[in-house]
Design a protein around this motif. Structure first.
Motif, mmCIF file in Angstrom:
data_model
loop_
_atom_site.group_PDB
_atom_site.id
_atom_site.type_symbol
_atom_site.label_atom_id
_atom_site.label_comp_id
_atom_site.label_asym_id
_atom_site.label_seq_id
_atom_site.Cartn_x
_atom_site.Cartn_y
_atom_site.Cartn_z
ATOM 1 N N ASP A 49 60.977 -118.375 34.218
ATOM 2 C CA ASP A 49 61.718 -118.172 35.467
ATOM 3 C C ASP A 49 63.002 -118.993 35.579
ATOM 4 O O ASP A 49 63.656 -118.990 36.616
ATOM 5 C CB ASP A 49 60.810 -118.465 36.655
ATOM 6 C CG ASP A 49 60.123 -119.813 36.548
ATOM 7 O OD1 ASP A 49 60.286 -120.500 35.519
ATOM 8 O OD2 ASP A 49 59.405 -120.181 37.486
ATOM 9 N N PHE B 138 66.040 -118.642 34.268
ATOM 10 C CA PHE B 138 67.277 -117.890 34.471
ATOM 11 C C PHE B 138 67.350 -117.255 35.854
ATOM 12 O O PHE B 138 68.412 -117.197 36.461
ATOM 13 C CB PHE B 138 67.465 -116.846 33.366
ATOM 14 C CG PHE B 138 67.632 -117.495 32.017
ATOM 15 C CD1 PHE B 138 68.852 -118.030 31.642
ATOM 16 C CD2 PHE B 138 66.565 -117.602 31.150
ATOM 17 C CE1 PHE B 138 69.003 -118.651 30.421
ATOM 18 C CE2 PHE B 138 66.711 -118.231 29.923
ATOM 19 C CZ PHE B 138 67.930 -118.761 29.554
ATOM 20 N N SER B 139 66.210 -116.792 36.371
ATOM 21 C CA SER B 139 66.237 -116.240 37.729
ATOM 22 C C SER B 139 66.471 -117.351 38.751
ATOM 23 O O SER B 139 67.131 -117.136 39.771
ATOM 24 C CB SER B 139 64.950 -115.482 38.041
ATOM 25 O OG SER B 139 63.840 -116.352 38.013
ATOM 26 N N GLY C 43 70.096 -118.006 38.768
ATOM 27 C CA GLY C 43 70.863 -116.802 39.097
ATOM 28 C C GLY C 43 71.692 -116.254 37.963
ATOM 29 O O GLY C 43 72.770 -115.720 38.181
ATOM 30 N N VAL C 44 71.195 -116.369 36.734
ATOM 31 C CA VAL C 44 71.934 -115.883 35.561
ATOM 32 C C VAL C 44 71.244 -114.634 35.020
ATOM 33 O O VAL C 44 70.030 -114.620 34.827
ATOM 34 C CB VAL C 44 72.000 -116.972 34.468
ATOM 35 C CG1 VAL C 44 72.623 -116.440 33.196
ATOM 36 C CG2 VAL C 44 72.758 -118.183 34.975
ATOM 37 N N GLN C 45 72.024 -113.599 34.791
ATOM 38 C CA GLN C 45 71.508 -112.363 34.214
ATOM 39 C C GLN C 45 72.097 -112.176 32.822
ATOM 40 O O GLN C 45 73.263 -112.492 32.586
ATOM 41 C CB GLN C 45 71.888 -111.165 35.089
ATOM 42 C CG GLN C 45 71.223 -111.180 36.450
ATOM 43 C CD GLN C 45 69.708 -111.096 36.326
ATOM 44 O OE1 GLN C 45 69.169 -110.331 35.545
ATOM 45 N NE2 GLN C 45 69.014 -111.920 37.092
ATOM 46 N N PRO C 46 71.325 -111.644 31.880
ATOM 47 C CA PRO C 46 71.854 -111.424 30.529
ATOM 48 C C PRO C 46 72.882 -110.294 30.493
ATOM 49 O O PRO C 46 72.825 -109.367 31.301
ATOM 50 C CB PRO C 46 70.612 -111.056 29.721
ATOM 51 C CG PRO C 46 69.631 -110.557 30.717
ATOM 52 C CD PRO C 46 69.933 -111.259 32.006
ATOM 53 N N ARG D 184 67.096 -108.605 28.343
ATOM 54 C CA ARG D 184 66.356 -109.115 29.487
ATOM 55 C C ARG D 184 66.115 -110.603 29.317
ATOM 56 O O ARG D 184 66.416 -111.178 28.282
ATOM 57 C CB ARG D 184 65.017 -108.397 29.586
ATOM 58 C CG ARG D 184 64.161 -108.603 28.337
ATOM 59 C CD ARG D 184 62.780 -108.017 28.478
ATOM 60 N NE ARG D 184 62.017 -108.099 27.247
ATOM 61 C CZ ARG D 184 61.375 -109.158 26.827
ATOM 62 N NH1 ARG D 184 61.398 -110.283 27.523
ATOM 63 N NH2 ARG D 184 60.685 -109.151 25.695
ATOM 64 N N THR D 185 65.553 -111.226 30.352
ATOM 65 C CA THR D 185 65.148 -112.625 30.237
ATOM 66 C C THR D 185 63.691 -112.669 29.801
ATOM 67 O O THR D 185 63.080 -111.631 29.537
ATOM 68 C CB THR D 185 65.338 -113.356 31.591
ATOM 69 O OG1 THR D 185 64.563 -112.702 32.589
ATOM 70 C CG2 THR D 185 66.802 -113.386 31.998
ATOM 71 N N ARG E 209 67.696 -110.965 24.219
ATOM 72 C CA ARG E 209 68.913 -110.928 25.016
ATOM 73 C C ARG E 209 70.080 -111.447 24.206
ATOM 74 O O ARG E 209 69.928 -112.339 23.385
ATOM 75 C CB ARG E 209 68.763 -111.802 26.256
ATOM 76 C CG ARG E 209 70.059 -111.918 27.026
ATOM 77 C CD ARG E 209 70.173 -113.254 27.702
ATOM 78 N NE ARG E 209 71.570 -113.584 27.853
ATOM 79 C CZ ARG E 209 72.002 -114.789 28.072
ATOM 80 N NH1 ARG E 209 71.198 -115.781 28.152
ATOM 81 N NH2 ARG E 209 73.275 -115.013 28.216
#
Length: 184
Positions: A122, A124-125, A128-131, A135-136, A183
C-alpha cells in the motif's frame, strides 16, 4: 537636497575606491562570493524545506523509525515488527513500510548491484503515486517467501530497458530469486 547629498556621497566613494584598487577588488570579490553562497544556500533550503512535497496531504505523512534504548541511532525494523505496528495501530489511517537496500539484478545482461526500496503493497497508494505502465503491488504479493516483483522507476526503465513498454511481465532475478516486472 537629499538627491544632491546622495550624488556627492557616491562621487566621494568612487574617488576612494579608485585610490585603493586592491581594496576595491577584494571588496568586490567578497561581495560576489557572499551573494553566490547566499543564493546557493537559499536554493537548497527552498527546494528541501520550503516547497511542499509532491504528495497529496504531505502534512499528514509521518516517518516512524526504530531506535535502540538510550540512543538516537535509527535502524530498519524487521518485517514482523512492522506487521505488528500495522495491526495494533489506532492512531494512523494507514501504515506503509519502505526499506532501502541493495540487491543483485541479473537475468538481463551483466549482473549488477542496484539500489531498491522494498515497500509494502500500500506504499504507493499512500503517497498517491500511480504507475505509468502496469500496476502497483497487490496484498498477496506482500507476503513473506512470495516471488519477487519489481516496480521500475522511470529513469531505470528508460536507461536499462530503453523505455520499452513490453517489459511488463518479463522475468527478472533479484538476489537469485525469480520475479517479474509489474510496472514501469
Amino acid at each position: 537636497m537629499l538627491v544632491e547629498g546622495l550624488i556627492q556621497d557616491i562621487r566621494f566613494g568612487m574617488r576612494i575606491l579608485r585610490r585603493a584598487p586592491v581594496f576595491t577588488i577584494v571588496a568586490a570579490l567578497t561581495l560576489a562570493i557572499g551573494i553566490g553562497a547566499n543564493t546557493a544556500v537559499f536554493s537548497v533550503v527552498n527546494a528541501v524545506i520550503m516547497r511542499p512535497l509532491r504528495f497529496p496531504d504531505p502534512d499528514r505523512l509521518m516517518v516512524i523509525l526504530s531506535t535502540a534504548l538510550g540512543t538516537k541511532e535509527s535502524f530498519q525494523s524487521a518485517q514482523g515488527v512492522f506487521v505488528d505496528w500495522r495491526e495494533r495501530s489506532t492512531s494512523f489511517e494507514t501504515l506503509a513500510g519502505a526499506r532501502l537496500t541493495g540487491m543483485i539484478w541479473s537475468g538481463m545482461g551483466q549482473p549488477r548491484s542496484v539500489s531498491i526500496a522494498a515497500t509494502s503493497f500500500d506504499f504507493f497508494s499512500l503517497i498517491g503515486v500511480q504507475p505509468v505502465l502496469g500496476r502497483t503491488f497487490t496484498k498477496d504479493e506482500d507476503q513473506p517467501e512470495r516471488g519477487e516483483v519489481a516496480l521500475l522507476d522511470a529513469s531505470f526503465w528508460t536507461r536499462e530497458m530503453g523505455g520499452d513498454a513490453s517489459v511488463l511481465g518479463r522475468k527478472i532475478i533479484l538476489d537469485d530469486k525469480l520475479g517479474a516486472i509489474v510496472r514501469a
